[in-house]
Design a protein around this motif. Structure first.
Motif, PDB file in Angstrom:
ATOM      1  N   ARG A 117       0.845  -1.030   0.492  1.00  0.00           N
ATOM      2  CA  ARG A 117      -0.113   0.079   0.358  1.00  0.00           C
ATOM      3  C   ARG A 117       0.455   1.580  -0.257  1.00  0.00           C
ATOM      4  NH1 ARG A 117      -4.955  -0.857   4.475  1.00  0.00           N
ATOM      5  NH2 ARG A 117      -6.285  -2.842   3.419  1.00  0.00           N
ATOM      6  N   VAL A 118      -0.034   2.129  -0.085  1.00  0.00           N
ATOM      7  CA  VAL A 118       0.702   3.520  -0.492  1.00  0.00           C
ATOM      8  C   VAL A 118       1.279   4.730   1.158  1.00  0.00           C
ATOM      9  CG1 VAL A 118       1.162   5.841  -1.284  1.00  0.00           C
ATOM     10  CG2 VAL A 118       0.841   3.764  -3.079  1.00  0.00           C
ATOM     11  N   PHE A 119       1.577   4.803   1.558  1.00  0.00           N
ATOM     12  CA  PHE A 119       1.653   4.406   2.974  1.00  0.00           C
ATOM     13  C   PHE A 119       1.034   5.927   3.076  1.00  0.00           C
ATOM     14  CE2 PHE A 119       4.242   6.496   6.619  1.00  0.00           C
ATOM     15  CZ  PHE A 119       3.481   5.816   8.069  1.00  0.00           C
ATOM     16  N   SER A 120       1.427   6.654   2.814  1.00  0.00           N
ATOM     17  CA  SER A 120       0.645   8.559   3.034  1.00  0.00           C
ATOM     18  C   SER A 120      -0.973   7.930   2.608  1.00  0.00           C
ATOM     19  CB  SER A 120       0.835   9.658   1.529  1.00  0.00           C
ATOM     20  OG  SER A 120       0.527   8.817   0.216  1.00  0.00           O
ATOM     21  N   THR A 121      -1.419   7.676   2.002  1.00  0.00           N
ATOM     22  CA  THR A 121      -3.049   7.338   2.118  1.00  0.00           C
ATOM     23  C   THR A 121      -3.287   6.284   3.301  1.00  0.00           C
ATOM     24  OG1 THR A 121      -3.104   6.446  -0.564  1.00  0.00           O
ATOM     25  CG2 THR A 121      -4.651   5.670   0.565  1.00  0.00           C
ATOM     26  N   PHE A 122      -2.655   5.491   3.648  1.00  0.00           N
ATOM     27  CA  PHE A 122      -2.492   4.416   4.362  1.00  0.00           C
ATOM     28  C   PHE A 122      -2.720   5.581   6.372  1.00  0.00           C
ATOM     29  CE2 PHE A 122      -1.529   1.644   8.155  1.00  0.00           C
ATOM     30  CZ  PHE A 122      -2.665   0.524   7.889  1.00  0.00           C
ATOM     31  N   VAL A 123      -1.931   6.645   6.063  1.00  0.00           N
ATOM     32  CA  VAL A 123      -1.829   7.523   6.969  1.00  0.00           C
ATOM     33  C   VAL A 123      -3.099   8.829   6.866  1.00  0.00           C
ATOM     34  CG1 VAL A 123      -0.532   9.567   7.830  1.00  0.00           C
ATOM     35  CG2 VAL A 123       0.767   7.514   7.283  1.00  0.00           C
ATOM     36  N   VAL A 124      -3.576   9.104   5.758  1.00  0.00           N
ATOM     37  CA  VAL A 124      -4.457   9.334   5.776  1.00  0.00           C
ATOM     38  C   VAL A 124      -5.725   8.793   5.941  1.00  0.00           C
ATOM     39  CG1 VAL A 124      -6.129  10.465   3.855  1.00  0.00           C
ATOM     40  CG2 VAL A 124      -3.719  11.102   4.327  1.00  0.00           C
ATOM     41  N   HIS A 125      -5.850   7.703   6.071  1.00  0.00           N
ATOM     42  CA  HIS A 125      -6.793   6.622   6.565  1.00  0.00           C
ATOM     43  C   HIS A 125      -7.210   6.929   7.916  1.00  0.00           C
ATOM     44  CE1 HIS A 125      -9.436   3.246   7.275  1.00  0.00           C
ATOM     45  NE2 HIS A 125      -8.836   3.123   8.003  1.00  0.00           N
ATOM     46  N   TRP A 126      -5.932   6.649   8.912  1.00  0.00           N
ATOM     47  CA  TRP A 126      -6.075   6.577  10.336  1.00  0.00           C
ATOM     48  C   TRP A 126      -6.218   7.683  10.580  1.00  0.00           C
ATOM     49  CZ3 TRP A 126      -7.206   2.290  12.701  1.00  0.00           C
ATOM     50  CH2 TRP A 126      -7.121   0.863  11.973  1.00  0.00           C
ATOM     51  N   VAL A 127      -5.554   8.494  10.515  1.00  0.00           N
ATOM     52  CA  VAL A 127      -5.398  10.242  10.826  1.00  0.00           C
ATOM     53  C   VAL A 127      -7.238  10.390  10.960  1.00  0.00           C
ATOM     54  CG1 VAL A 127      -4.894  12.457  10.156  1.00  0.00           C
ATOM     55  CG2 VAL A 127      -3.683  10.947  10.406  1.00  0.00           C
ATOM     56  N   ARG A 128      -8.061  10.552  10.141  1.00  0.00           N
ATOM     57  CA  ARG A 128      -8.732  11.117   9.178  1.00  0.00           C
ATOM     58  C   ARG A 128      -9.893   9.960  10.887  1.00  0.00           C
ATOM     59  NH1 ARG A 128     -10.565  11.521   3.304  1.00  0.00           N
ATOM     60  NH2 ARG A 128      -9.157  13.537   3.429  1.00  0.00           N
ATOM     61  N   ASN A 129      -9.981   8.923  10.447  1.00  0.00           N
ATOM     62  CA  ASN A 129     -10.607   8.544  12.013  1.00  0.00           C
ATOM     63  C   ASN A 129     -10.039   8.363  13.443  1.00  0.00           C
ATOM     64  OD1 ASN A 129     -11.342   6.136  13.358  1.00  0.00           O
ATOM     65  ND2 ASN A 129     -10.647   4.306  11.511  1.00  0.00           N
ATOM     66  N   ALA A 130      -9.346   9.054  13.424  1.00  0.00           N
ATOM     67  CA  ALA A 130      -8.081   9.168  14.609  1.00  0.00           C
ATOM     68  C   ALA A 130      -9.036  10.525  14.713  1.00  0.00           C
ATOM     69  CB  ALA A 130      -7.376   9.438  14.797  1.00  0.00           C
ATOM     70  N   ILE A 131      -9.147  11.171  14.223  1.00  0.00           N
ATOM     71  CA  ILE A 131     -10.071  13.179  14.488  1.00  0.00           C
ATOM     72  C   ILE A 131     -11.221  12.734  14.162  1.00  0.00           C
ATOM     73  CG2 ILE A 131     -10.354  15.164  13.758  1.00  0.00           C
ATOM     74  CD1 ILE A 131      -7.414  14.959  12.335  1.00  0.00           C
ATOM     75  N   GLN A 132     -12.150  11.774  13.826  1.00  0.00           N
ATOM     76  CA  GLN A 132     -13.157  12.219  13.743  1.00  0.00           C
ATOM     77  C   GLN A 132     -14.100  11.013  14.741  1.00  0.00           C
ATOM     78  OE1 GLN A 132     -14.380  10.492   9.391  1.00  0.00           O
ATOM     79  NE2 GLN A 132     -14.172  12.139   9.039  1.00  0.00           N
ATOM     80  N   THR A 133     -13.615  10.134  15.244  1.00  0.00           N
ATOM     81  CA  THR A 133     -13.283   9.639  16.731  1.00  0.00           C
ATOM     82  C   THR A 133     -13.379  10.949  17.779  1.00  0.00           C
ATOM     83  OG1 THR A 133     -12.446   7.319  15.756  1.00  0.00           O
ATOM     84  CG2 THR A 133     -13.426   7.272  18.178  1.00  0.00           C
ATOM     85  N   TYR A 134     -12.422  11.250  17.579  1.00  0.00           N
ATOM     86  CA  TYR A 134     -12.130  12.554  18.619  1.00  0.00           C
ATOM     87  C   TYR A 134     -13.563  13.760  19.216  1.00  0.00           C
ATOM     88  CZ  TYR A 134     -10.332  16.225  22.052  1.00  0.00           C
ATOM     89  OH  TYR A 134     -10.514  17.340  22.317  1.00  0.00           O
ATOM     90  N   LEU A 135     -13.572  13.757  17.266  1.00  0.00           N
ATOM     91  CA  LEU A 135     -14.821  14.771  17.024  1.00  0.00           C
ATOM     92  C   LEU A 135     -16.080  14.662  18.227  1.00  0.00           C
ATOM     93  CD1 LEU A 135     -14.188  16.198  14.229  1.00  0.00           C
ATOM     94  CD2 LEU A 135     -14.155  17.667  16.365  1.00  0.00           C
ATOM     95  N   ARG A 136     -16.558  12.687  17.798  1.00  0.00           N
ATOM     96  CA  ARG A 136     -17.297  12.989  18.216  1.00  0.00           C
ATOM     97  C   ARG A 136     -17.675  12.255  20.134  1.00  0.00           C
ATOM     98  NH1 ARG A 136     -17.192   8.462  14.076  1.00  0.00           N
ATOM     99  NH2 ARG A 136     -16.002   7.061  14.823  1.00  0.00           N
ATOM    100  N   GLU A 137     -16.578  11.980  20.483  1.00  0.00           N
ATOM    101  CA  GLU A 137     -16.511  11.831  21.590  1.00  0.00           C
ATOM    102  C   GLU A 137     -16.579  13.195  22.215  1.00  0.00           C
ATOM    103  OE1 GLU A 137     -12.762   9.954  22.437  1.00  0.00           O
ATOM    104  OE2 GLU A 137     -13.364   7.441  21.436  1.00  0.00           O
TER     105      GLU A 137
END
Length: 75
Positions: free
Chosen positions: A46-66
């Motif tokens: 996998r391309v690492f930058s694409t992988f990073v974006v997925h996990w970063v967005r996931n973490a931010i959206q989880t934080y915002l939901r909390e």
């Protein structure tokens, strides 16, 4: 790694103006970046930058939901 860290912080900037301090968004982005580092397997090609974006967005959206209230009061 430095360029990808900057990518994570740039993703956090997209979530500004949501009533959350920028430092808190940056912290959530860096948690997502750390998660991506821990989970990335170069053998999967996998391309690492694409992988990073997925996990970063996931973490931010989880934080915002909390942080969001359960019920939004109009007004």
């Amino acid at each position: 790694v430095r360029k990808h860290r900057k990518l994570a912080l740039d993703q956090a900037n997209k979530y500004r103006r949501r009533g959350i301090e920028q430092s808190e968004l940056d912290a959530a982005a860096l948690l997502g970046f750390a998660e991506a580092l821990a989970r990335w397997d170069p053998a999967r090609a996998r391309v690492f930058s694409t992988f990073v974006v997925h996990w970063v967005r996931n973490a931010i959206q989880t934080y915002l939901r909390e942080q969001a209230p359960l019920v939004r009061i109009p007004g």
